[in-house]
Design an enzyme around this catalytic site. Structure first.
Site, PDB file in Angstrom:
ATOM      1  N   HIS A 244      29.987  32.306  45.912  1.00  0.00           N
ATOM      2  CA  HIS A 244      30.627  32.057  47.228  1.00  0.00           C
ATOM      3  C   HIS A 244      30.031  30.924  47.899  1.00  0.00           C
ATOM      4  O   HIS A 244      28.712  30.447  47.582  1.00  0.00           O
ATOM      5  CB  HIS A 244      30.104  33.490  48.266  1.00  0.00           C
ATOM      6  CG  HIS A 244      30.657  34.700  47.783  1.00  0.00           C
ATOM      7  ND1 HIS A 244      29.731  35.380  46.953  1.00  0.00           N
ATOM      8  CD2 HIS A 244      31.463  35.465  48.010  1.00  0.00           C
ATOM      9  CE1 HIS A 244      30.496  36.706  46.674  1.00  0.00           C
ATOM     10  NE2 HIS A 244      31.688  36.553  47.604  1.00  0.00           N
TER      11      HIS A 244
ATOM     12  N   MET B  99      34.696  29.745  38.511  1.00  0.00           N
ATOM     13  CA  MET B  99      35.238  30.289  39.734  1.00  0.00           C
ATOM     14  C   MET B  99      34.367  30.105  40.937  1.00  0.00           C
ATOM     15  O   MET B  99      33.271  30.329  41.033  1.00  0.00           O
ATOM     16  CB  MET B  99      35.506  31.984  39.406  1.00  0.00           C
ATOM     17  CG  MET B  99      36.156  32.763  40.425  1.00  0.00           C
ATOM     18  SD  MET B  99      34.882  33.347  41.835  1.00  0.00           S
ATOM     19  CE  MET B  99      34.431  34.917  41.282  1.00  0.00           C
TER      20      MET B  99
ATOM     21  N   GLU C 169      39.017  44.460  39.614  1.00  0.00           N
ATOM     22  CA  GLU C 169      37.620  44.764  39.394  1.00  0.00           C
ATOM     23  C   GLU C 169      37.501  46.303  38.952  1.00  0.00           C
ATOM     24  O   GLU C 169      38.197  47.283  39.525  1.00  0.00           O
ATOM     25  CB  GLU C 169      36.727  44.767  40.653  1.00  0.00           C
ATOM     26  CG  GLU C 169      35.460  45.196  40.417  1.00  0.00           C
ATOM     27  CD  GLU C 169      34.451  45.010  41.689  1.00  0.00           C
ATOM     28  OE1 GLU C 169      34.158  43.842  42.081  1.00  0.00           O
ATOM     29  OE2 GLU C 169      33.601  45.958  41.970  1.00  0.00           O
TER      30      GLU C 169
ATOM     31  N   ASP D  94      30.807  52.149  46.111  1.00  0.00           N
ATOM     32  CA  ASP D  94      31.125  50.888  45.252  1.00  0.00           C
ATOM     33  C   ASP D  94      29.996  50.834  44.774  1.00  0.00           C
ATOM     34  O   ASP D  94      29.033  50.108  45.214  1.00  0.00           O
ATOM     35  CB  ASP D  94      31.673  49.925  46.324  1.00  0.00           C
ATOM     36  CG  ASP D  94      31.994  48.549  45.393  1.00  0.00           C
ATOM     37  OD1 ASP D  94      32.045  48.803  44.114  1.00  0.00           O
ATOM     38  OD2 ASP D  94      31.860  47.638  46.034  1.00  0.00           O
TER      39      ASP D  94
ATOM     40  N   ASP E  24      30.828  41.393  37.857  1.00  0.00           N
ATOM     41  CA  ASP E  24      30.407  41.439  39.318  1.00  0.00           C
ATOM     42  C   ASP E  24      29.689  42.592  39.446  1.00  0.00           C
ATOM     43  O   ASP E  24      30.358  43.903  39.874  1.00  0.00           O
ATOM     44  CB  ASP E  24      31.615  41.481  40.022  1.00  0.00           C
ATOM     45  CG  ASP E  24      31.434  41.348  41.724  1.00  0.00           C
ATOM     46  OD1 ASP E  24      30.435  41.399  41.974  1.00  0.00           O
ATOM     47  OD2 ASP E  24      32.298  41.806  42.407  1.00  0.00           O
TER      48      ASP E  24
HETATM   49  C1  GLT Z   1      31.237  41.255  46.845  1.00  0.00           C
HETATM   50  C2  GLT Z   1      32.366  42.190  46.498  1.00  0.00           C
HETATM   51  C3  GLT Z   1      32.809  41.748  45.132  1.00  0.00           C
HETATM   52  C4  GLT Z   1      33.779  40.673  45.247  1.00  0.00           C
HETATM   53  C5  GLT Z   1      32.903  39.406  45.506  1.00  0.00           C
HETATM   54  C6  GLT Z   1      33.665  38.286  45.995  1.00  0.00           C
HETATM   55  S1  GLT Z   1      31.889  39.552  47.024  1.00  0.00           S
HETATM   56  O1  GLT Z   1      30.209  41.476  46.308  1.00  0.00           O
HETATM   57  O2  GLT Z   1      31.863  43.515  46.498  1.00  0.00           O
HETATM   58  O3  GLT Z   1      33.720  43.012  44.551  1.00  0.00           O
HETATM   59  O4  GLT Z   1      34.173  40.297  43.958  1.00  0.00           O
HETATM   60  O5  GLT Z   1      34.142  37.898  47.202  1.00  0.00           O
HETATM   61 MN    MN Z   2      34.409  41.829  42.567  1.00  0.00          MN
HETATM   62 MN    MN Z   3      32.720  46.115  43.888  1.00  0.00          MN
END
Ligand code: GLT
Ligand code: MN
Ligand code: MN
Length: 391
Positions: A56, A90, A219, A257, A289
């Site tokens: 970021h 990215m 994701e 999450d 991530d």
């Molecule tokens: C944050 C979020 C992620 C995103 C990121 C990109 S920021 O950590 O939980 O899923 O991919 O902004």
């Molecule tokens: Mn993410």
């Molecule tokens: Mn996430």
């Protein structure tokens, strides 16, 4: 067949600065780890065989940094990239941490906030382009609502599309080689987030000014939070030619999450995700991530990072074994997996073909079809045994 489990840059593994750098804060507790220096992170990731880092804007350049300090930070970071050979494929923008975005960023009701959000994104695009990024992720974490009365959702979608169009216009004006990847998520931090699933986001792209510039960054955790199949979401995104990026991690349905180490939960879904990517010959980044458990110290961070990559490599080997296994191949024949590729209408869509289809269908025996088994129990057990290491 035994493949190397040592990650190399050819594997295209990438990590966000914010992932390994996650300090272990949660809604109930303070940080358990000190911030990492992005330069140290670059060196450490490179030593593990990683291809690149993502970031970021404010992971690297803190909010409020002066232009001269920005240059100094960038110079030092670029040196680390040059020395290690790590890439920045990215970049993204943080439109969720600052209090000013508490009611939304691109879809805030206040146009002043929206303009600040778009301008901040322009700056982050400049930063990404300077570092060589070709994908720009847009995760609208604050684009949502708790009180439904407060938000005209159709109006908010107008403003969301306008903001993405503005970002595309900016990239075109600057002649950057950059595409956008929208990242869906159903909730958290907002009660409900706009563009909650891959399906919603794919439909949204069709309404944009330059749809070819916009794809997805699905994701694992986010689709799983909705109870949806992540591997199916990835397959459909590929089918639309919209898989611009991917966020790999782990998640159990019905929980917050979690963003756990890839494969630490949902190993079958992880396996089928790797299978979809590998069978498609997808050349993009395998981006993690995720973040280390809050219990971890500095060493635990790197155990976490290596674990994500090793699990991917193990599952990739399992995919190769799946295709080479004679029993599985026979079971796939019983399941008629390949036959999905035979068109339903042999003659296409013309009027004659419609008549021919009806004609030939009238010759089939329902009893025979209804009485035929597909062997899914055996096939599924073979996959279980493959994953458990007994074949
Ligand atoms: C944050 C979020 C992620 C995103 C990121 C990109 S920021 O950590 O939980 O899923 O991919 O902004
Ligand atoms: Mn993410
Ligand atoms: Mn996430």
């Amino acid at each position: 067949m035994s493949e190397s489990l040592e990650p190399t840059p050819e594997d295209h593994f990438t990590f966000g600065l914010w992932t390994v750098g996650n300090p272990g804060r949660d809604p109930f507790g303070h940080e358990t780890r000190s911030p990492l220096d992005p330069v140290d992170t670059v060196h450490r990731l490179a030593s593990l065989g990683v291809y690149g880092v993502s970031l970021h804007d404010n992971d690297l350049v803190p909010w409020g940094t002066s232009p001269s300090d920005r240059e100094a930070i960038l110079k030092r970071f670029r040196q680390a990239l040059d020395v290690t050979g790590l890439k920045v494929p990215m970049a993204t923008v943080n439109l969720f941490s600052r209090p000013l975005f508490k009611e939304g960023a691109f879809t805030a009701n206040d146009p002043v906030v929206r303009r600040m959000a778009v301008a901040k994104t322009f700056d982050a695009i400049d930063l990404g382009a300077e570092l060589g990024a070709t994908t720009f992720v847009l995760w609208g974490g604050r684009e949502g609502v708790e009180s439904d009365a407060a938000k005209d959702v159709r109006g908010a979608l107008d403003r969301y599309a306008e903001a993405v169009n503005l970002c595309c216009a900016y990239v075109r004006d600057r002649h950057y080689d950059l595409r956008f990847a929208l990242e869906p998520k159903p909730n958290e931090p907002r009660g409900d987030i706009l563009l909650p699933t891959v399906g919603h986001a794919l439909a949204f792209i069709n309404e944009l000014e330059w749809p070819e510039m916009v794809g997805l960054n699905p994701e694992f955790a986010h689709e799983t939070m909705s109870g949806l199949s992540f591997s199916h979401a990835v397959a459909q995104t590929l089918w639309h030619d919209k898989l611009f990026h991917i966020d790999l991690n782990a998640q159990r349905i019905g929980k917050f999450d979690q963003d756990f180490r890839f494969g630490s939960e949902g190993i079958r879904d992880a396996f089928y995700t790797v299978m979809v990517l590998e069978d498609a010959g997808w050349t993009g980044m395998r981006h993690f991530d995720a973040h280390p458990y809050r219990t971890e110290d500095y060493d635990g961070i790197w155990d976490f990072a290596l674990g994500c990559m090793r699990t991917y490599l193990i599952l990739r080997e399992k995919v190769h074994r799946f295709h080479a296994d004679a029993d599985i191949t026979r079971a796939l024949e019983t399941a008629r997996r390949q036959d999905i590729n035979e068109p339903t209408s042999e003659g296409g869509l013309g009027v004659d073909a419609l008549a021919a289809l009806r004609n030939v269908a009238s010759t089939y025996s329902e009893d025979k079809l209804a009485g035929t088994g597909y062997g899914h129990e055996r096939l599924d057990q073979l996959v279980t045994e493959l994953l458990l290491g007994s074949r």
